[in-house]
Design a protein around this motif. Structure first.
Motif, PDB file in Angstrom:
ATOM      1  N   ARG A  11     -12.651  18.159  13.735  1.00 11.38           N
ATOM      2  CA  ARG A  11     -11.628  19.111  13.323  1.00 11.38           C
ATOM      3  C   ARG A  11     -12.217  20.362  12.670  1.00 11.38           C
ATOM      4  O   ARG A  11     -11.688  20.889  11.705  1.00 11.38           O
ATOM      5  CB  ARG A  11     -10.584  18.435  12.424  1.00 11.38           C
ATOM      6  N   VAL A  12     -13.367  20.768  13.107  1.00 17.72           N
ATOM      7  CA  VAL A  12     -13.897  22.103  12.850  1.00 17.72           C
ATOM      8  C   VAL A  12     -14.423  22.582  14.192  1.00 17.72           C
ATOM      9  O   VAL A  12     -14.469  21.817  15.154  1.00 17.72           O
ATOM     10  CB  VAL A  12     -15.014  22.122  11.770  1.00 17.72           C
ATOM     11  N   GLU A  13     -14.819  23.831  14.274  1.00 22.15           N
ATOM     12  CA  GLU A  13     -15.210  24.378  15.571  1.00 22.15           C
ATOM     13  C   GLU A  13     -16.724  24.551  15.639  1.00 22.15           C
ATOM     14  O   GLU A  13     -17.309  25.203  14.802  1.00 22.15           O
ATOM     15  CB  GLU A  13     -14.511  25.736  15.765  1.00 22.15           C
ATOM     16  N   ARG A 376     -11.818  33.430   7.582  1.00 23.13           N
ATOM     17  CA  ARG A 376     -12.762  32.608   6.826  1.00 23.13           C
ATOM     18  C   ARG A 376     -13.601  33.406   5.838  1.00 23.13           C
ATOM     19  O   ARG A 376     -14.454  32.829   5.166  1.00 23.13           O
ATOM     20  CB  ARG A 376     -13.665  31.852   7.809  1.00 23.13           C
ATOM     21  N   ASP A 440     -12.972  25.432   6.535  1.00 22.44           N
ATOM     22  CA  ASP A 440     -12.511  25.719   7.897  1.00 22.44           C
ATOM     23  C   ASP A 440     -13.612  26.429   8.696  1.00 22.44           C
ATOM     24  O   ASP A 440     -13.388  27.502   9.262  1.00 22.44           O
ATOM     25  CB  ASP A 440     -11.248  26.589   7.842  1.00 22.44           C
TER      26      ASP A 440
END
Lengths: 473, 147
Positions: A11-13, A376, A440
């Motif tokens: 669940r992060v890129e 971010r 994030d």
């Protein structure tokens, strides 16, 4: 020394690996957050005409392309030596707020809220968007609608939702029609209501999870962000302010164009992501944080009524700066509120619809630096061109990279608190991941790399021998 | 309403074949076309407004364009365990599940697998993929006419 490695953070890129090292007594000695992908976007751009850069830069990321386009366009504005028309600047502001809104909505509602609404110890198969859907479908629907709103604004103004290429050196490509503006405005009441509901859900969580939050990336650092000349929250233009953990101003009124005079970039052999730092304090002592938490710590006010009310309450959570990484989530919600209020203001401004949206000029400089606040954190694009306008050097200082030192500290602190055995339990794995998710991170952006991001965690002993390994994604 | 969603990156060669096929589908009333790089949650809202949805995607593992009807999970059925990576995009099954469970989608869903061979950087399709795109568009056009 023993070592635990969490591979493929979910669940992060991007791609990443977490190593946790144990000492001879079996306690956590240190932890490292490795970014294991490499793309080299800066090198790919060399030789390209600077007019192409906004379009190329938007391809760095499918989540925050708008911020890259805007920073790139601003660097192009500087190369042309022009002041862009006011309507163009307002369009860029509008779309940047829309991007902050949609990116924060994805982070909060879909990626992070399963952790705190379903609990860190809930099963990993359920602790995701679909588990949340069974628990509170309306909450998920509201998150989707908020993202849809942000994406729709980007599509209406920029021409398409992902990788819009409407902004260019000198301004933007086309004016906005009244019908487009009116559609944007029609979303605002529902969006404000949804963020209000999310704030009401989030605040009790902060109380109920206080002991966990205390040990999940809670440490003193510097905080860096863009503010107006008056010190208010600012996303498009302004000056850089740095505060310390006591919220004392360390530096103020710094020119973003001269970022390299006060920010340095260190490298470590175990990660492809650089480690930016504040030069006067050196490396690693000059590590700082950017993004929602940092922006709210450096800003004296938000400048919009609802966000200002929330910001005052936020600042009361700590006598100094708010240092808890977990509070990034709350800060995201406050920024979403602010972004909606600013979108409302901009759509009420007749100047937004003016038809003069592009200043035309030839190349007048050989170096251009553009910056803006991405979801971010602050983003810098630094271009050097030859006499034909072809790129000779590109430096991109990305928000996620600026949080690299802090993410490493957050992982280490969380591991120290929650890793207590020579094997990896699910709850530990997720808490360490959750510490990273507070930021994030977009590792695709920060290493300029392609792809999505799974996680691998490895636990190693004092001799470096692998004790346990967990992988997801 | 029939909704066709083409997924792909036009800068990765044949990965953009679905977008190409989408442009070959004959426009008609009640047909909506969406091009996207990746599937995101808000697509579920659009799917829910359709009676039929068709996802077009490049598939390097198939040799001819095929249209496969997808099985819909009933809305009341417990959600199966998903130890999936939820990064910044969803799978076709995920976005369909969201449309069913959040918005009550109960129509038909199809996936059109379109052959793809060269997935390197570049905006040109291989001849192989160009032919496959025409074939995919033909199949979809026929299916829409039959609805």
């Amino acid at each position: 020394m023993e070592r635990i490695v969490i591979e493929k953070v979910t669940r992060v890129e991007g791609h990443a690996k977490i190593s946790i090292y144990l000492d001879d007594a079996g306690d956590v000695a240190s932890a490292q957050f490795h970014v294991t992908e490499f793309r080299g976007f800066e090198k790919l751009c060399e030789g390209r005409p600077f007019h192409e850069m906004p379009g190329l830069m938007s391809r760095i990321c499918g989540i925050c392309p708008v911020s890259h386009i805007i920073a790139s366009s601003k660097a192009g504005d500087m190369l042309l030596g022009v002041e862009i028309p006011r309507a163009a600047a307002k369009q860029r502001r509008l779309v940047n707020y829309a991007q902050v809104l949609q990116s924060h909505a994805l982070s909060f509602f879909h990626l992070s809220s399963p952790d705190f609404l379903l609990g860190f110890d809930s099963s990993p198969e359920k602790r995701n968007l679909f588990g949340l859907l069974e628990n509170d479908a309306d909450f998920v629907r509201r998150g989707i609608r908020l993202r849809q709103f942000g994406q729709r604004v980007i599509e209406l103004v920029g021409g398409k939702r992902i990788h819009p290429a409407w902004s260019t050196p000198g301004g933007v490509m086309h004016p906005i029609a009244a019908a487009q503006r009116d559609e944007v405005r029609s979303w605002i009441p529902e969006a404000l209501e949804s963020v209000g509901i999310a704030l009401d859900r989030m605040k009790p969580v902060l109380d109920s999870m206080a002991p966990e939050i205390e040990h999940m990336g809670n440490f003193p650092t510097l905080f860096l962000g863009t503010v107006t000349r008056e010190g208010a929250l600012e996303f498009y233009d302004g000056v850089i302010r740095i505060v310390d953990a006591e919220r004392n101003i360390v530096a103020e009124g710094l020119d973003p164009h001269r970022y390299d005079s006060y920010l340095g970039e260190a490298s470590e052999e175990w990660s492809f992501m650089k480690f930016p730092f504040y030069k006067p304090l050196g490396y690693p002592g000059g590590g700082y944080r950017v993004g929602p938490l940092a922006r709210l710590n450096v800003a004296r006010a938000a400048g919009t009524p609802r966000a200002d009310r929330e910001l005052r309450e936020f600042k009361h959570r700590s006598p100094g700066a708010v240092c808890h990484s977990f509070l990034y989530h709350l800060a995201r919600l406050i920024e979403m509120l602010h972004a909606i209020e600013r979108i409302d203001e901009l759509t009420d401004d007749p100047e937004l619809l003016r038809e003069h949206v592009r200043a035309k000029a030839g190349q007048n400089r050989n170096r251009g630096v553009g910056s803006c606040e991405a979801p971010r954190g602050v983003l810098f694009h630094d271009y050097q061109v030859d006499e034909n306008g072809l790129m000779t050097k590109v430096n991109l200082l990305i928000a996620t990279a600026q949080n690299n030192l802090a993410m490493n500290r957050a992982v280490e602190q969380t591991a120290r608190r929650f890793v207590s055995a020579r094997s990896l339990q699910e709850g530990v794995l997720n808490r360490v991941e959750a510490a990273i998710r507070c930021y994030d991170p977009c590792l695709s952006c920060s290493t300029h790399a392609i792809g999505q991001m799974p996680v691998i965690v490895e636990l190693r002993d004092a001799t470096g021998a692998l004790l346990d390994r967990a992988e997801r994604g | 309403m029939v909704l066709c969603i083409a997924i792909g990156n036009p800068l990765r060669g044949d990965d953009g074949v679905a977008l190409h096929a989408l442009r070959l589908i004959s426009p008609r009333p009640g047909l909506r076309l969406i091009e996207t790089h990746q599937l995101l949650p808000e697509l579920a809202v659009h799917i829910a407004t359709a009676e039929t949805v068709c996802f077009l995607d490049a598939d390097p593992n198939c040799s001819e364009a095929t249209l496969v009807e997808m099985e819909l999970e009933p809305a009341g059925k417990p959600e199966p365990a998903r130890a999936i990576t939820l990064a910044h995009h969803l799978s076709i099954a995920d976005v369909l599940t969201l449309a069913i469970r959040l918005y009550g989608f109960s129509g038909q869903a199809f996936q059109c697998h379109i052959p793809a061979k060269q997935l390197e950087h570049g905006s040109k399709l291989s001849l192989y993929a160009e032919k496959a795109a025409c074939q995919a568009a033909k199949i979809i056009n026929e299916r829409i006419e039959g609805l």
